[in-house]
Design an enzyme around this catalytic site. Sequence first.
Site, mmCIF file in Angstrom:
data_model
loop_
_atom_site.group_PDB
_atom_site.id
_atom_site.type_symbol
_atom_site.label_atom_id
_atom_site.label_comp_id
_atom_site.label_asym_id
_atom_site.label_seq_id
_atom_site.Cartn_x
_atom_site.Cartn_y
_atom_site.Cartn_z
ATOM 1 N N GLU A 149 37.180 36.352 27.485
ATOM 2 C CA GLU A 149 38.159 36.533 26.395
ATOM 3 C C GLU A 149 37.921 35.615 25.193
ATOM 4 O O GLU A 149 38.793 34.848 24.773
ATOM 5 C CB GLU A 149 39.575 36.363 26.982
ATOM 6 N N ASN A 194 33.217 38.854 28.885
ATOM 7 C CA ASN A 194 34.275 39.727 29.399
ATOM 8 C C ASN A 194 35.432 39.764 28.406
ATOM 9 O O ASN A 194 35.869 38.706 27.929
ATOM 10 C CB ASN A 194 34.724 39.110 30.747
ATOM 11 N N HIS A 234 42.227 46.513 31.128
ATOM 12 C CA HIS A 234 43.662 46.462 31.456
ATOM 13 C C HIS A 234 44.333 47.469 30.515
ATOM 14 O O HIS A 234 44.762 47.129 29.409
ATOM 15 C CB HIS A 234 44.234 45.057 31.240
ATOM 16 N N GLU A 264 38.177 44.654 35.349
ATOM 17 C CA GLU A 264 39.555 44.308 35.754
ATOM 18 C C GLU A 264 40.517 45.495 35.575
ATOM 19 O O GLU A 264 41.653 45.351 35.167
ATOM 20 C CB GLU A 264 40.058 43.107 34.945
ATOM 21 N N ASP A 266 43.154 48.226 35.501
ATOM 22 C CA ASP A 266 44.463 48.637 36.002
ATOM 23 C C ASP A 266 45.168 49.302 34.819
ATOM 24 O O ASP A 266 44.664 49.277 33.695
ATOM 25 C CB ASP A 266 45.282 47.483 36.597
HETATM 26 O O1 G3I Z 1 51.551 31.741 43.601
HETATM 27 C C1 G3I Z 1 51.602 30.406 43.056
HETATM 28 C C2 G3I Z 1 52.928 29.770 43.398
HETATM 29 O O2 G3I Z 1 53.002 29.587 44.822
HETATM 30 C C3 G3I Z 1 53.031 28.439 42.690
HETATM 31 O O3 G3I Z 1 54.312 27.894 42.911
HETATM 32 C C4 G3I Z 1 52.800 28.646 41.186
HETATM 33 C C5 G3I Z 1 52.807 27.290 40.483
HETATM 34 O O4 G3I Z 1 52.319 27.487 39.181
HETATM 35 O O5 G3I Z 1 51.507 29.225 40.954
HETATM 36 C C6 G3I Z 1 51.415 30.501 41.542
HETATM 37 O O6 G3I Z 1 50.105 30.932 41.296
HETATM 38 C C7 G3I Z 1 49.973 31.746 40.131
HETATM 39 C C8 G3I Z 1 48.876 32.787 40.443
HETATM 40 O O7 G3I Z 1 48.617 33.606 39.300
HETATM 41 C C9 G3I Z 1 49.283 33.681 41.607
HETATM 42 O O8 G3I Z 1 50.352 34.494 41.226
HETATM 43 C C10 G3I Z 1 49.521 30.887 38.950
HETATM 44 O O9 G3I Z 1 50.578 30.018 38.556
HETATM 45 C C11 G3I Z 1 49.180 31.805 37.767
HETATM 46 O O10 G3I Z 1 48.611 31.042 36.705
HETATM 47 C C12 G3I Z 1 48.149 32.843 38.191
HETATM 48 O O11 G3I Z 1 47.962 33.733 37.090
HETATM 49 C C13 G3I Z 1 46.724 34.484 37.149
HETATM 50 C C14 G3I Z 1 46.091 34.395 35.747
HETATM 51 O O12 G3I Z 1 44.934 35.233 35.669
HETATM 52 C C15 G3I Z 1 45.679 32.963 35.431
HETATM 53 O O13 G3I Z 1 44.669 32.570 36.342
HETATM 54 C C16 G3I Z 1 47.044 35.944 37.500
HETATM 55 O O14 G3I Z 1 47.484 36.025 38.847
HETATM 56 C C17 G3I Z 1 45.799 36.797 37.307
HETATM 57 O O15 G3I Z 1 46.103 38.166 37.513
HETATM 58 C C18 G3I Z 1 45.251 36.621 35.877
HETATM 59 O O16 G3I Z 1 44.083 37.363 35.796
HETATM 60 C C19 G3I Z 1 43.549 37.434 34.450
HETATM 61 C C20 G3I Z 1 42.029 37.308 34.544
HETATM 62 O O17 G3I Z 1 41.675 36.095 35.181
HETATM 63 C C21 G3I Z 1 41.420 37.414 33.145
HETATM 64 N N1 G3I Z 1 41.820 38.676 32.484
HETATM 65 C C22 G3I Z 1 43.280 38.866 32.410
HETATM 66 C C23 G3I Z 1 43.884 38.809 33.817
HETATM 67 C C24 G3I Z 1 45.384 39.072 33.776
HETATM 68 O O18 G3I Z 1 46.028 38.081 33.043
#
Ligand code: G3I
Length: 352
Positions: A149, A194, A234, A264, A266
């Site tokens: 990005e 990406n 997306h 990615e 969806d």
């Molecule tokens: O599940 C934990 C929780 O137990 C904890 O209390 C909390 C504390 O911050 O964190 C939670 O984990 C979160 C994780 O997703 C699982 O849900 C993280 O905070 C959160 O930052 C994380 O977000 C992910 C995001 O990337 C940042 O890494 C998303 O799931 C994930 O779908 C998203 O994926 C991105 C790709 O990497 C790049 N392209 C866009 C895509 C969607 O945003």
Amino acid sequence: MLDRRELLLGAAACLAAGPAATAETARPTSRRPGFGAALTLWDLQADPRLGEAISKYCTQVVPVLEMKWPMLRPGPDKFTFERADAILDFARQNDLTMRGHTLAWYHDIPDWTKAIQEKKAAEEAYVDHISTVVSYYKDKLTSWDVVNEPIPDKPRSITDRRDCYWSQMLGERWIPLAFRTAAAADPTVKLGINEYDIESAKDSFVAKRAAFRNLIQDLLDQGVPLHMVGLQSHLHAELEIDKDGLAAFVAELRSWGLEVIITELDVDDQKLSGDLAQRDAIVAQRVNDLFTAVTASGPLNSVLTWGISDRYSWINGTFARPDKQPNRPLPLDGSFQPKPFMDVITKFTKTA
Ligand code: G3I
């Protein structure tokens, strides 16, 4: 280190999955990438249906979280590969390949890293991270999302690049430096860049695609070791795919010698009304239009969805529907049953 919950869940999952293929010895499967899905270790260990579905439908996986800085690098002198290795073990046990995501990104930079305000030290941390991680996974992955990005939403011009901690510390060098460092650590893995929101016909998406094209051309002109371009895809169900514009863009990238993959996929169905069958049909049509555009100039050798079941999708929390109904962004529904979306994937990726 894995926390207690992960250790207990992981032990149960490994017992269920059979003997682990150690990360050091087993080599990636010879199967071409094909269709794959993103997953988290938490979900994989908590729900056996997820691993079963991925093993049934997929030939590759990508970790959602486990290869990003926060999980891999909790501190300047601490690398924790266990979680990503657990997913790599799952992949090998199920004859799946794995790709890496992601080394250089404006998002998910740990606080300890952002606390480095001296430019030379920031560059050292950046190069050390990429070099250590890519070396550790040498010969184990098919490809990396090296830079993720790099273009801002609504770019002001085709030369506009994302402003982030890395650009502030290293200047625009942050992008080519990531590729050169990764290539030095593993000369055989495919290195990709990406981006999202470049697939639909909306003006801002067309502008973003133009800036992305400009960056890619500039990197190639600099001789940067860039091998593939990831269309995150997306998609937004209410937006038409820019079939002609996207087809032309993909054809041009391929004419430059680059591989084009979908990384990615969806479909955010937040704005769709109608019954489930009507919504699922529109979602499947967007995917069909995307694949039609991408395959106009060559086969779709690698497509990954960001999750595989509606039950585990970031869309549910980020694009919740006003009617509070569950989103239906992925190929399998919340009970892991295939939808028309999966039929489209099968149509475009069946082995020749
Ligand atoms: O599940 C934990 C929780 O137990 C904890 O209390 C909390 C504390 O911050 O964190 C939670 O984990 C979160 C994780 O997703 C699982 O849900 C993280 O905070 C959160 O930052 C994380 O977000 C992910 C995001 O990337 C940042 O890494 C998303 O799931 C994930 O779908 C998203 O994926 C991105 C790709 O990497 C790049 N392209 C866009 C895509 C969607 O945003």
